[in-house]
Design a protein around this motif. Structure first.
Motif, mmCIF file in Angstrom:
data_model
loop_
_atom_site.group_PDB
_atom_site.id
_atom_site.type_symbol
_atom_site.label_atom_id
_atom_site.label_comp_id
_atom_site.label_asym_id
_atom_site.label_seq_id
_atom_site.Cartn_x
_atom_site.Cartn_y
_atom_site.Cartn_z
ATOM 1 N N VAL A 68 0.842 -1.203 0.000
ATOM 2 C CA VAL A 68 0.000 0.000 0.000
ATOM 3 C C VAL A 68 0.875 1.250 0.000
ATOM 4 C CG1 VAL A 68 -1.569 1.376 1.429
ATOM 5 C CG2 VAL A 68 -2.067 -1.036 1.012
ATOM 6 N N GLU A 69 1.846 1.297 0.880
ATOM 7 C CA GLU A 69 2.710 2.485 0.974
ATOM 8 C C GLU A 69 3.494 2.708 -0.306
ATOM 9 O OE1 GLU A 69 4.890 1.666 4.586
ATOM 10 O OE2 GLU A 69 3.214 2.382 5.850
ATOM 11 N N TRP A 70 3.957 1.634 -0.943
ATOM 12 C CA TRP A 70 4.723 1.770 -2.183
ATOM 13 C C TRP A 70 3.845 2.329 -3.305
ATOM 14 C CZ3 TRP A 70 4.950 0.192 -7.249
ATOM 15 C CH2 TRP A 70 6.173 0.348 -7.904
ATOM 16 N N TYR A 71 2.644 1.789 -3.469
ATOM 17 C CA TYR A 71 1.764 2.261 -4.533
ATOM 18 C C TYR A 71 1.291 3.692 -4.285
ATOM 19 C CZ TYR A 71 1.719 -1.964 -7.298
ATOM 20 O OH TYR A 71 2.092 -2.991 -8.130
ATOM 21 N N GLU A 72 1.108 4.063 -3.037
ATOM 22 C CA GLU A 72 0.770 5.462 -2.728
ATOM 23 C C GLU A 72 1.943 6.380 -3.072
ATOM 24 O OE1 GLU A 72 -2.394 5.461 0.952
ATOM 25 O OE2 GLU A 72 -0.304 5.021 1.465
ATOM 26 N N ARG A 73 3.135 6.034 -2.624
ATOM 27 C CA ARG A 73 4.317 6.878 -2.791
ATOM 28 C C ARG A 73 4.811 6.903 -4.237
ATOM 29 N NH1 ARG A 73 7.079 4.323 0.520
ATOM 30 N NH2 ARG A 73 8.456 3.170 -0.834
ATOM 31 N N MET A 74 4.854 5.740 -4.878
ATOM 32 C CA MET A 74 5.435 5.659 -6.219
ATOM 33 C C MET A 74 4.453 6.043 -7.313
ATOM 34 S SD MET A 74 8.575 4.875 -5.972
ATOM 35 C CE MET A 74 8.792 5.544 -4.354
ATOM 36 N N THR B 101 -4.561 5.901 -4.204
ATOM 37 C CA THR B 101 -5.189 6.123 -2.909
ATOM 38 C C THR B 101 -5.655 4.791 -2.354
ATOM 39 O OG1 THR B 101 -5.939 8.304 -3.613
ATOM 40 C CG2 THR B 101 -7.052 7.332 -1.711
ATOM 41 N N TYR B 102 -5.241 4.495 -1.138
ATOM 42 C CA TYR B 102 -5.668 3.281 -0.439
ATOM 43 C C TYR B 102 -7.090 3.514 0.037
ATOM 44 C CZ TYR B 102 -5.692 -0.071 3.486
ATOM 45 O OH TYR B 102 -5.998 -1.071 4.371
ATOM 46 N N THR B 103 -8.017 2.624 -0.367
ATOM 47 C CA THR B 103 -9.430 2.886 -0.099
ATOM 48 C C THR B 103 -10.085 1.902 0.857
ATOM 49 O OG1 THR B 103 -10.140 1.573 -2.012
ATOM 50 C CG2 THR B 103 -9.748 3.941 -2.374
ATOM 51 N N THR B 104 -9.728 0.624 0.790
ATOM 52 C CA THR B 104 -10.501 -0.398 1.493
ATOM 53 C C THR B 104 -9.611 -1.565 1.868
ATOM 54 O OG1 THR B 104 -12.310 0.141 -0.030
ATOM 55 C CG2 THR B 104 -12.609 -1.812 1.331
ATOM 56 N N ALA B 105 -9.994 -2.247 2.948
ATOM 57 C CA ALA B 105 -9.326 -3.496 3.327
ATOM 58 C C ALA B 105 -10.358 -4.467 3.874
ATOM 59 C CB ALA B 105 -8.251 -3.242 4.377
ATOM 60 N N PHE B 106 -10.143 -5.738 3.589
ATOM 61 C CA PHE B 106 -10.910 -6.817 4.187
ATOM 62 C C PHE B 106 -9.911 -7.791 4.773
ATOM 63 C CE2 PHE B 106 -13.596 -5.508 0.552
ATOM 64 C CZ PHE B 106 -14.728 -5.122 1.255
ATOM 65 N N ASP C 217 -7.857 -19.820 6.064
ATOM 66 C CA ASP C 217 -6.688 -19.280 5.360
ATOM 67 C C ASP C 217 -6.678 -17.768 5.592
ATOM 68 O OD1 ASP C 217 -4.425 -19.025 3.829
ATOM 69 O OD2 ASP C 217 -5.380 -19.568 1.925
ATOM 70 N N PRO C 218 -6.171 -17.315 6.747
ATOM 71 C CA PRO C 218 -6.182 -15.883 7.056
ATOM 72 C C PRO C 218 -5.559 -15.055 5.929
ATOM 73 C CG PRO C 218 -5.405 -17.146 8.927
ATOM 74 C CD PRO C 218 -5.481 -18.095 7.764
ATOM 75 N N TYR C 219 -6.178 -13.901 5.673
ATOM 76 C CA TYR C 219 -5.653 -13.024 4.634
ATOM 77 C C TYR C 219 -6.003 -11.575 4.939
ATOM 78 C CZ TYR C 219 -10.437 -12.818 2.793
ATOM 79 O OH TYR C 219 -11.787 -12.621 2.655
ATOM 80 N N MET C 220 -5.208 -10.687 4.338
ATOM 81 C CA MET C 220 -5.508 -9.257 4.285
ATOM 82 C C MET C 220 -5.665 -8.935 2.805
ATOM 83 S SD MET C 220 -6.003 -6.174 5.371
ATOM 84 C CE MET C 220 -5.569 -6.088 7.088
ATOM 85 N N HIS C 221 -6.801 -8.312 2.466
ATOM 86 C CA HIS C 221 -7.119 -7.958 1.084
ATOM 87 C C HIS C 221 -7.233 -6.441 1.037
ATOM 88 C CE1 HIS C 221 -8.561 -8.563 -2.922
ATOM 89 N NE2 HIS C 221 -9.848 -8.754 -2.676
ATOM 90 N N VAL C 222 -6.308 -5.770 0.338
ATOM 91 C CA VAL C 222 -6.272 -4.306 0.284
ATOM 92 C C VAL C 222 -6.610 -3.822 -1.123
ATOM 93 C CG1 VAL C 222 -4.660 -4.065 2.208
ATOM 94 C CG2 VAL C 222 -3.754 -4.285 -0.118
ATOM 95 N N PHE C 223 -7.231 -2.637 -1.192
ATOM 96 C CA PHE C 223 -7.702 -2.074 -2.451
ATOM 97 C C PHE C 223 -7.147 -0.665 -2.622
ATOM 98 C CE2 PHE C 223 -10.590 -5.296 -1.134
ATOM 99 C CZ PHE C 223 -11.127 -5.867 -2.279
ATOM 100 N N LEU C 224 -6.672 -0.371 -3.841
ATOM 101 C CA LEU C 224 -6.109 0.933 -4.171
ATOM 102 C C LEU C 224 -6.816 1.494 -5.400
ATOM 103 C CD1 LEU C 224 -2.864 -0.773 -3.629
ATOM 104 C CD2 LEU C 224 -3.009 1.541 -2.714
ATOM 105 N N ASP C 225 -7.133 2.783 -5.353
ATOM 106 C CA ASP C 225 -7.769 3.465 -6.473
ATOM 107 C C ASP C 225 -6.690 3.793 -7.504
ATOM 108 O OD1 ASP C 225 -8.951 5.239 -8.255
ATOM 109 O OD2 ASP C 225 -9.974 6.384 -6.698
ATOM 110 N N ALA C 226 -6.830 3.209 -8.693
ATOM 111 C CA ALA C 226 -5.861 3.429 -9.760
ATOM 112 C C ALA C 226 -6.317 4.513 -10.740
ATOM 113 C CB ALA C 226 -5.607 2.118 -10.512
#
Length: 182
Positions: free
Chosen positions: A24-30, A34-39, A51-60
């Motif tokens: 998330v930080e790399w896509y925001e900085r580079m 915008t980081y919008t959502t996480a599940f 199967d624990p997971y983190m699912h993050v979403f970025l506005d492209a």
């Protein structure tokens, strides 16, 4: 034959990442996303398996969403070793050649190795890798309406010839000519 399905676009494209926060930080900085959502879940909703997971979403931009899964209980990420690294990639549009050159300078100033700009006839692009090893392309369109129309016209011819011969059809050789002003 026509399909009864009417798509409204890509809801999101999802890939795996090594570390959700770093990604998330790399896509925001580079790339200015915008980081919008996480599940985050311990069980996969579609299968019920643990199967624990983190699912993050970025506005492209332009209604497009890029998502990543961090999967800590799965084996380390790999890639399809039978597919060259240059084949599978994410390509994002930028508005102009000047923006493309500025993006290259920005990325290189942050220590990212960048290839290009590369001339593709109707667009130019640069290439680099994210921290997960995914190849990223930034592209700016430079073609004319006539060039795009000609490519649409020859697309079926090229696909048919490729299907028969498995050799590059020559219907769009003009694309590979260097620009006059270079």
């Amino acid at each position: 034959m026509t399909s009864p399905i009417k798509l409204g676009g890509v809801h999101h494209a999802a890939y795996r990442c090594k570390d959700a926060k770093e990604t998330v930080e790399w896509y925001e900085r580079m790339l200015g996303m915008t980081y919008t959502t996480a599940f985050a879940e311990d069980h996969v909703p579609s299968t019920g398996e643990y199967d624990p997971y983190m699912h993050v979403f970025l506005d492209a931009g332009g209604g497009n969403v890029l998502a990543f899964f961090e999967l800590p209980n799965q084996p380390d990420m790999g890639r399809d070793e039978n597919t060259p690294a240059w084949v599978q990639h994410l390509a994002f549009k930028v508005g102009s050649h000047d923006e493309l050159v500025a993006a290259k300078a920005h990325l290189e100033a942050h220590g990212v190795d960048v290839l290009g700009p590369t001339h593709h006839g109707i667009f130019r692009s640069i290439y680099f890798f994210d921290p997960n090893g995914h190849r990223i392309e930034l592209a700016c369109d430079i073609g004319t309406d006539e060039q795009y129309a000609e490519l649409r016209r020859v697309a079926p011819l090229m696909l048919d010839e490729w299907s028969r011969t498995k050799k590059a059809p020559r219907h769009a050789d003009w694309l590979h000519q260097p620009p006059v002003n270079e």
